[in-house]
Design an enzyme around this catalytic site. Structure first.
Site, PDB file in Angstrom:
ATOM      1  N   ARG A  85      -0.919  -2.742  11.635  1.00 48.67           N
ATOM      2  CA  ARG A  85      -0.053  -1.834  10.854  1.00 48.67           C
ATOM      3  C   ARG A  85       0.833  -2.641   9.897  1.00 48.67           C
ATOM      4  O   ARG A  85       1.080  -2.241   8.766  1.00 48.67           O
ATOM      5  CB  ARG A  85       0.836  -1.006  11.779  1.00 48.67           C
ATOM      6  CG  ARG A  85       0.127   0.062  12.566  1.00 48.67           C
ATOM      7  CD  ARG A  85      -0.330   1.232  11.753  1.00 48.67           C
ATOM      8  NE  ARG A  85       0.742   2.116  11.318  1.00 48.67           N
ATOM      9  CZ  ARG A  85       0.532   3.324  10.801  1.00 48.67           C
ATOM     10  NH1 ARG A  85      -0.708   3.782  10.643  1.00 48.67           N
ATOM     11  NH2 ARG A  85       1.536   4.073  10.412  1.00 48.67           N
ATOM     12  N   THR A 112       2.602   3.682   4.391  1.00 51.43           N
ATOM     13  CA  THR A 112       1.616   4.691   3.979  1.00 51.43           C
ATOM     14  C   THR A 112       1.558   4.828   2.463  1.00 51.43           C
ATOM     15  O   THR A 112       0.479   4.921   1.879  1.00 51.43           O
ATOM     16  CB  THR A 112       1.987   6.051   4.609  1.00 51.43           C
ATOM     17  OG1 THR A 112       2.065   5.891   6.025  1.00 51.43           O
ATOM     18  CG2 THR A 112       0.968   7.120   4.256  1.00 51.43           C
ATOM     19  N   PHE A 142      -0.969  17.920   2.670  1.00 55.66           N
ATOM     20  CA  PHE A 142      -1.963  16.945   2.203  1.00 55.66           C
ATOM     21  C   PHE A 142      -3.246  16.962   3.043  1.00 55.66           C
ATOM     22  O   PHE A 142      -4.144  16.162   2.803  1.00 55.66           O
ATOM     23  CB  PHE A 142      -1.356  15.533   2.177  1.00 55.66           C
ATOM     24  CG  PHE A 142      -0.886  15.003   3.515  1.00 55.66           C
ATOM     25  CD1 PHE A 142      -1.784  14.413   4.404  1.00 55.66           C
ATOM     26  CD2 PHE A 142       0.452  15.075   3.880  1.00 55.66           C
ATOM     27  CE1 PHE A 142      -1.360  13.912   5.626  1.00 55.66           C
ATOM     28  CE2 PHE A 142       0.887  14.573   5.109  1.00 55.66           C
ATOM     29  CZ  PHE A 142      -0.028  13.997   5.984  1.00 55.66           C
ATOM     30  N   ASN A 182      -4.871   5.212  -0.609  1.00 52.06           N
ATOM     31  CA  ASN A 182      -4.192   4.036  -0.023  1.00 52.06           C
ATOM     32  C   ASN A 182      -5.133   3.108   0.751  1.00 52.06           C
ATOM     33  O   ASN A 182      -4.695   2.304   1.555  1.00 52.06           O
ATOM     34  CB  ASN A 182      -2.971   4.459   0.795  1.00 52.06           C
ATOM     35  CG  ASN A 182      -3.318   5.329   1.976  1.00 52.06           C
ATOM     36  OD1 ASN A 182      -4.494   5.618   2.210  1.00 52.06           O
ATOM     37  ND2 ASN A 182      -2.326   5.732   2.741  1.00 52.06           N
ATOM     38  N   LYS A 211     -11.183   2.957   3.509  1.00 55.31           N
ATOM     39  CA  LYS A 211     -11.447   4.311   3.009  1.00 55.31           C
ATOM     40  C   LYS A 211     -12.385   4.266   1.796  1.00 55.31           C
ATOM     41  O   LYS A 211     -12.658   3.186   1.256  1.00 55.31           O
ATOM     42  CB  LYS A 211     -10.103   4.964   2.675  1.00 55.31           C
ATOM     43  CG  LYS A 211      -9.218   5.193   3.920  1.00 55.31           C
ATOM     44  CD  LYS A 211      -7.863   5.779   3.559  1.00 55.31           C
ATOM     45  CE  LYS A 211      -7.039   6.095   4.798  1.00 55.31           C
ATOM     46  NZ  LYS A 211      -5.697   6.652   4.438  1.00 55.31           N
ATOM     47  N   GLU A 235      -9.453   6.888  18.589  1.00 48.13           N
ATOM     48  CA  GLU A 235     -10.183   6.711  17.330  1.00 48.13           C
ATOM     49  C   GLU A 235     -11.419   5.827  17.519  1.00 48.13           C
ATOM     50  O   GLU A 235     -12.478   6.110  16.954  1.00 48.13           O
ATOM     51  CB  GLU A 235      -9.235   6.121  16.281  1.00 48.13           C
ATOM     52  CG  GLU A 235      -8.135   7.111  15.893  1.00 48.13           C
ATOM     53  CD  GLU A 235      -6.979   6.509  15.103  1.00 48.13           C
ATOM     54  OE1 GLU A 235      -6.056   7.281  14.739  1.00 48.13           O
ATOM     55  OE2 GLU A 235      -6.971   5.281  14.859  1.00 48.13           O
ATOM     56  N   ARG A 275      -1.830  -2.555   1.409  1.00 42.54           N
ATOM     57  CA  ARG A 275      -1.523  -1.443   0.494  1.00 42.54           C
ATOM     58  C   ARG A 275      -0.576  -1.886  -0.623  1.00 42.54           C
ATOM     59  O   ARG A 275      -0.704  -1.448  -1.772  1.00 42.54           O
ATOM     60  CB  ARG A 275      -0.919  -0.276   1.278  1.00 42.54           C
ATOM     61  CG  ARG A 275      -1.952   0.476   2.115  1.00 42.54           C
ATOM     62  CD  ARG A 275      -1.272   1.394   3.111  1.00 42.54           C
ATOM     63  NE  ARG A 275      -2.188   2.288   3.803  1.00 42.54           N
ATOM     64  CZ  ARG A 275      -1.858   2.966   4.903  1.00 42.54           C
ATOM     65  NH1 ARG A 275      -0.647   2.833   5.422  1.00 42.54           N
ATOM     66  NH2 ARG A 275      -2.733   3.759   5.493  1.00 42.54           N
ATOM     67  N   TYR A 322      -8.217  13.214  11.922  1.00 46.08           N
ATOM     68  CA  TYR A 322      -6.890  13.529  11.364  1.00 46.08           C
ATOM     69  C   TYR A 322      -6.309  14.812  11.947  1.00 46.08           C
ATOM     70  O   TYR A 322      -5.517  15.490  11.280  1.00 46.08           O
ATOM     71  CB  TYR A 322      -6.982  13.623   9.840  1.00 46.08           C
ATOM     72  CG  TYR A 322      -7.010  12.267   9.148  1.00 46.08           C
ATOM     73  CD1 TYR A 322      -5.995  11.324   9.375  1.00 46.08           C
ATOM     74  CD2 TYR A 322      -8.025  11.935   8.253  1.00 46.08           C
ATOM     75  CE1 TYR A 322      -6.021  10.087   8.743  1.00 46.08           C
ATOM     76  CE2 TYR A 322      -8.040  10.692   7.614  1.00 46.08           C
ATOM     77  CZ  TYR A 322      -7.036   9.776   7.852  1.00 46.08           C
ATOM     78  OH  TYR A 322      -7.052   8.554   7.221  1.00 46.08           O
ATOM     79  N   HIS A 369      -7.085   2.758   6.681  1.00 51.10           N
ATOM     80  CA  HIS A 369      -6.485   3.422   7.849  1.00 51.10           C
ATOM     81  C   HIS A 369      -6.325   2.388   8.954  1.00 51.10           C
ATOM     82  O   HIS A 369      -7.191   1.540   9.144  1.00 51.10           O
ATOM     83  CB  HIS A 369      -7.391   4.550   8.369  1.00 51.10           C
ATOM     84  CG  HIS A 369      -6.978   5.019   9.732  1.00 51.10           C
ATOM     85  ND1 HIS A 369      -5.990   5.952   9.930  1.00 51.10           N
ATOM     86  CD2 HIS A 369      -7.391   4.643  10.976  1.00 51.10           C
ATOM     87  CE1 HIS A 369      -5.815   6.138  11.238  1.00 51.10           C
ATOM     88  NE2 HIS A 369      -6.657   5.356  11.892  1.00 51.10           N
TER      89      HIS A 369
HETATM   90  P1  IDP Z   1      -0.888   6.260   7.826  1.00 51.00           P
HETATM   91  O1  IDP Z   1      -2.284   6.214   7.246  1.00 51.00           O
HETATM   92  O2  IDP Z   1      -0.007   5.194   7.230  1.00 51.00           O
HETATM   93  O3  IDP Z   1      -0.884   6.256   9.341  1.00 51.00           O
HETATM   94  P2  IDP Z   1      -0.252   9.104   8.001  1.00 51.00           P
HETATM   95  O4  IDP Z   1       1.110   9.678   7.891  1.00 51.00           O
HETATM   96  O5  IDP Z   1      -0.903   9.086   9.352  1.00 51.00           O
HETATM   97  O6  IDP Z   1      -0.222   7.641   7.363  1.00 51.00           O
HETATM   98  O7  IDP Z   1      -1.169   9.913   6.996  1.00 51.00           O
HETATM   99  C1  IDP Z   1      -2.578   9.790   7.052  1.00 51.00           C
HETATM  100  C2  IDP Z   1      -3.108   9.671   5.660  1.00 51.00           C
HETATM  101  O8  IDP Z   1      -2.879  10.891   4.960  1.00 51.00           O
HETATM  102  C3  IDP Z   1      -2.448   8.608   4.780  1.00 51.00           C
HETATM  103  O9  IDP Z   1      -2.963   7.300   5.000  1.00 51.00           O
HETATM  104  C4  IDP Z   1      -2.777   9.113   3.395  1.00 51.00           C
HETATM  105  O10 IDP Z   1      -4.145   8.834   3.064  1.00 51.00           O
HETATM  106  C5  IDP Z   1      -2.635  10.617   3.583  1.00 51.00           C
HETATM  107  N1  IDP Z   1      -1.287  11.081   3.268  1.00 51.00           N
HETATM  108  C6  IDP Z   1      -0.176  11.025   4.052  1.00 51.00           C
HETATM  109  N2  IDP Z   1       0.888  11.550   3.431  1.00 51.00           N
HETATM  110  C7  IDP Z   1       0.449  11.957   2.228  1.00 51.00           C
HETATM  111  C8  IDP Z   1       1.080  12.586   1.102  1.00 51.00           C
HETATM  112  O11 IDP Z   1       2.277  12.871   1.107  1.00 51.00           O
HETATM  113  N3  IDP Z   1       0.282  12.836   0.021  1.00 51.00           N
HETATM  114  C9  IDP Z   1      -1.047  12.531   0.001  1.00 51.00           C
HETATM  115  N4  IDP Z   1      -1.677  11.939   1.027  1.00 51.00           N
HETATM  116  C10 IDP Z   1      -0.942  11.659   2.120  1.00 51.00           C
HETATM  117 MG    MG Z   2      -1.614   7.667  10.672  1.00 47.56          MG
END
Ligand code: IDP
Ligand code: MG
Length: 148
Positions: A85, A91, A57, A112, A9, A126, A102, A49, A115
């Protein structure tokens, strides 16, 4: 063999962590099939997304992911989706285990740095969003026989 879509990212690129992250995936034995530096526009971000549309978010996430160049990649190997993963970690970097990307390299869920696809179906979707078919290369490595 599976393929996963992985993206460093904008914060990962800005912080100079591209080499570190690629190095971890390479050292694990995963195979690089495609790689591209690009700046994501809002339309591509929304498509990527789309499952998060409507969440609190979502808008900050689209701003974040379009805020600078990203490194889009395809990595492959045995059960590569789950493996990547695991290497990526939870996350929320505060929850991510030490030893994960992470857990070791990030502090906040909003920044974070990486992706990784969460299923084989998501990976296929994707990969096709970011790469044309002929940009995802199939190739043999001499080391493959020592890895699997
Ligand atoms: P992942 O990246 O671990 O698969 P997802 O739940 O798919 O997590 O969420 C996608 C992205 O959205 C996360 O990597 C993060 O950048 C952002 N995100 C998810 N939950 C939150 C939150 O509660 N606050 C801020 N950003 C979030
Ligand atoms: Mg995800």
């Amino acid at each position: 063999m599976e393929k996963s879509f992985v993206m460093i990212k904008p914060d990962g690129v800005q912080r100079g962590l591209v080499g570190e992250i690629i190095g971890r995936l390479e050292r694990c034995g995963l195979k690089l099939h495609a790689l591209r530096l690009l700046q994501i526009d809002r339309q591509l971000a929304a498509e990527h997304y789309r499952q998060h549309e409507g969440k609190a978010f979502y808008e900050p996430l689209l701003s974040y992911i379009t805020s600078g160049p990203v490194v889009a990649m395809v990595w492959g190997g045995p059960r590569a989706v789950a493996l990547v993963r695991k290497l990526t970690g939870a996350t929320d970097p505060q929850q991510a285990q030490p030893g994960t990307i992470r857990g070791d390299l990030a502090l906040d869920i909003g920044k974070n740095i990486i992706h990784a696809s969460d299923s084989v179906e998501a990976a296929e979707r994707e990969i096709s969003l970011f790469f044309k078919k002929d940009e995802v290369l199939e190739h043999d490595r001499a080391v493959d026989a020592w890895l699997y």
